[in-house]
Design a protein around this motif. Sequence first.
Motif, PDB file in Angstrom:
ATOM      1  N   ARG A  28      -2.697 -49.350  -2.019  1.00  0.00           N
ATOM      2  CA  ARG A  28      -3.436 -48.770  -0.895  1.00  0.00           C
ATOM      3  C   ARG A  28      -4.180 -47.554  -1.426  1.00  0.00           C
ATOM      4  O   ARG A  28      -3.634 -46.789  -2.233  1.00  0.00           O
ATOM      5  CB  ARG A  28      -2.494 -48.369   0.236  1.00  0.00           C
ATOM      6  N   CYS A  29      -5.428 -47.377  -0.989  1.00  0.00           N
ATOM      7  CA  CYS A  29      -6.258 -46.273  -1.454  1.00  0.00           C
ATOM      8  C   CYS A  29      -6.582 -45.320  -0.304  1.00  0.00           C
ATOM      9  O   CYS A  29      -6.860 -45.764   0.813  1.00  0.00           O
ATOM     10  CB  CYS A  29      -7.574 -46.785  -2.054  1.00  0.00           C
ATOM     11  N   VAL A  30      -6.531 -44.018  -0.585  1.00  0.00           N
ATOM     12  CA  VAL A  30      -7.023 -43.011   0.347  1.00  0.00           C
ATOM     13  C   VAL A  30      -7.942 -42.087  -0.441  1.00  0.00           C
ATOM     14  O   VAL A  30      -7.783 -41.905  -1.655  1.00  0.00           O
ATOM     15  CB  VAL A  30      -5.886 -42.212   1.024  1.00  0.00           C
ATOM     16  N   ASP A  31      -8.921 -41.487   0.253  1.00  0.00           N
ATOM     17  CA  ASP A  31      -9.943 -40.711  -0.447  1.00  0.00           C
ATOM     18  C   ASP A  31     -10.003 -39.255  -0.008  1.00  0.00           C
ATOM     19  O   ASP A  31     -10.956 -38.541  -0.304  1.00  0.00           O
ATOM     20  CB  ASP A  31     -11.321 -41.360  -0.268  1.00  0.00           C
ATOM     21  N   ASN A  32      -8.981 -38.796   0.714  1.00  0.00           N
ATOM     22  CA  ASN A  32      -8.992 -37.438   1.236  1.00  0.00           C
ATOM     23  C   ASN A  32      -7.581 -36.856   1.154  1.00  0.00           C
ATOM     24  O   ASN A  32      -6.603 -37.537   1.485  1.00  0.00           O
ATOM     25  CB  ASN A  32      -9.484 -37.437   2.685  1.00  0.00           C
ATOM     26  N   GLY A  33      -7.477 -35.609   0.722  1.00  0.00           N
ATOM     27  CA  GLY A  33      -6.168 -34.996   0.586  1.00  0.00           C
ATOM     28  C   GLY A  33      -5.387 -34.936   1.880  1.00  0.00           C
ATOM     29  O   GLY A  33      -4.151 -34.980   1.878  1.00  0.00           O
ATOM     30  N   LEU A  34      -6.094 -34.851   3.011  1.00  0.00           N
ATOM     31  CA  LEU A  34      -5.421 -34.774   4.309  1.00  0.00           C
ATOM     32  C   LEU A  34      -4.768 -36.096   4.704  1.00  0.00           C
ATOM     33  O   LEU A  34      -3.910 -36.120   5.582  1.00  0.00           O
ATOM     34  CB  LEU A  34      -6.420 -34.345   5.388  1.00  0.00           C
ATOM     35  N   MET A  53      -8.786 -33.172  -7.816  1.00  0.00           N
ATOM     36  CA  MET A  53      -9.922 -32.652  -7.056  1.00  0.00           C
ATOM     37  C   MET A  53     -10.206 -33.577  -5.880  1.00  0.00           C
ATOM     38  O   MET A  53     -10.729 -34.678  -6.067  1.00  0.00           O
ATOM     39  CB  MET A  53     -11.147 -32.532  -7.960  1.00  0.00           C
ATOM     40  N   LEU A  54      -9.859 -33.126  -4.688  1.00  0.00           N
ATOM     41  CA  LEU A  54      -9.981 -33.964  -3.506  1.00  0.00           C
ATOM     42  C   LEU A  54     -10.654 -33.203  -2.378  1.00  0.00           C
ATOM     43  O   LEU A  54     -10.478 -31.988  -2.255  1.00  0.00           O
ATOM     44  CB  LEU A  54      -8.595 -34.412  -3.015  1.00  0.00           C
ATOM     45  N   PRO A  55     -11.394 -33.902  -1.521  1.00  0.00           N
ATOM     46  CA  PRO A  55     -11.854 -33.251  -0.287  1.00  0.00           C
ATOM     47  C   PRO A  55     -10.690 -33.094   0.675  1.00  0.00           C
ATOM     48  O   PRO A  55      -9.690 -33.809   0.582  1.00  0.00           O
ATOM     49  CB  PRO A  55     -12.885 -34.248   0.260  1.00  0.00           C
ATOM     50  N   GLY A  56     -10.797 -32.135   1.567  1.00  0.00           N
ATOM     51  CA  GLY A  56      -9.749 -31.938   2.572  1.00  0.00           C
ATOM     52  C   GLY A  56      -8.655 -31.015   2.093  1.00  0.00           C
ATOM     53  O   GLY A  56      -8.446 -29.937   2.646  1.00  0.00           O
ATOM     54  N   ARG A  57      -7.930 -31.429   1.040  1.00  0.00           N
ATOM     55  CA  ARG A  57      -6.857 -30.620   0.459  1.00  0.00           C
ATOM     56  C   ARG A  57      -6.818 -30.850  -1.043  1.00  0.00           C
ATOM     57  O   ARG A  57      -6.959 -31.979  -1.511  1.00  0.00           O
ATOM     58  CB  ARG A  57      -5.488 -30.977   1.043  1.00  0.00           C
TER      59      ARG A  57
END
Length: 225
Positions: A28-34, A53-57
């Motif tokens: 499973r893939c997620v693209d945001n730290g949140l 290095m992630l957007p969000g967190r």
Amino acid sequence: MNILVVEDEAKLAEILRAYLEAAGYAVRCVDNGLAVMPAVRDWRPDLILLDLMLPGRDGLDVCRDIRAQTAIPVIMVTARTDEIDRLLGLELGADDYICKPYSPREVVARVKAVLRRLQGPALAPDQPEPAGLVIRAEAWQASLDGKPLDLTPVEFRLLTLLASQPGRIFSRDQLLDGLYDDHRVVTDRTVDSHIKNLRRKLADIRPGQDLIRSVYGVGYRLEAP
């Protein structure tokens, strides 16, 4: 086994998904730290590939949350290779690092190596430990004076190795050989960082008592009863 890929570059995430699925993993893939902690709670992955290095967190903040709530192994993926970030990641409980740019095949090999260390025969069977310390190797559980120790997988393996022969001095090389079986290049500071964290967690239960002793120029030993 389930692998959570945390990567904000869509093409790279899909490449990793393809290689990992070809190796037999569910991905499973997620693209945001949140989005990481909700995915961890909902899906309960067996391993997390965590971009720094992630957007969000930021990935380091995310790793703190993961370690506060679970012992799921974490492999950090980063282009930030300076020693401070690498050491900070170890102190937060990351189990391995992969530096960009990398080969997807290398990622699959690292994933297999970390999971093999968690499952494999390198863990010693349950055996007597120093008084008050209980290690259940098969359950990946440890306690001191009846209080559970919240250890990362690497810390658990380190404690298990030291407790296998209380009073014996293990050199840093011997400890590294027991922790990592994939011949990676790591420094003595890697062991020192894990020992520091392990000492702190033991001292939280036994304040003022240093169960792990440094032997200058040689290595470390766990105090015998």
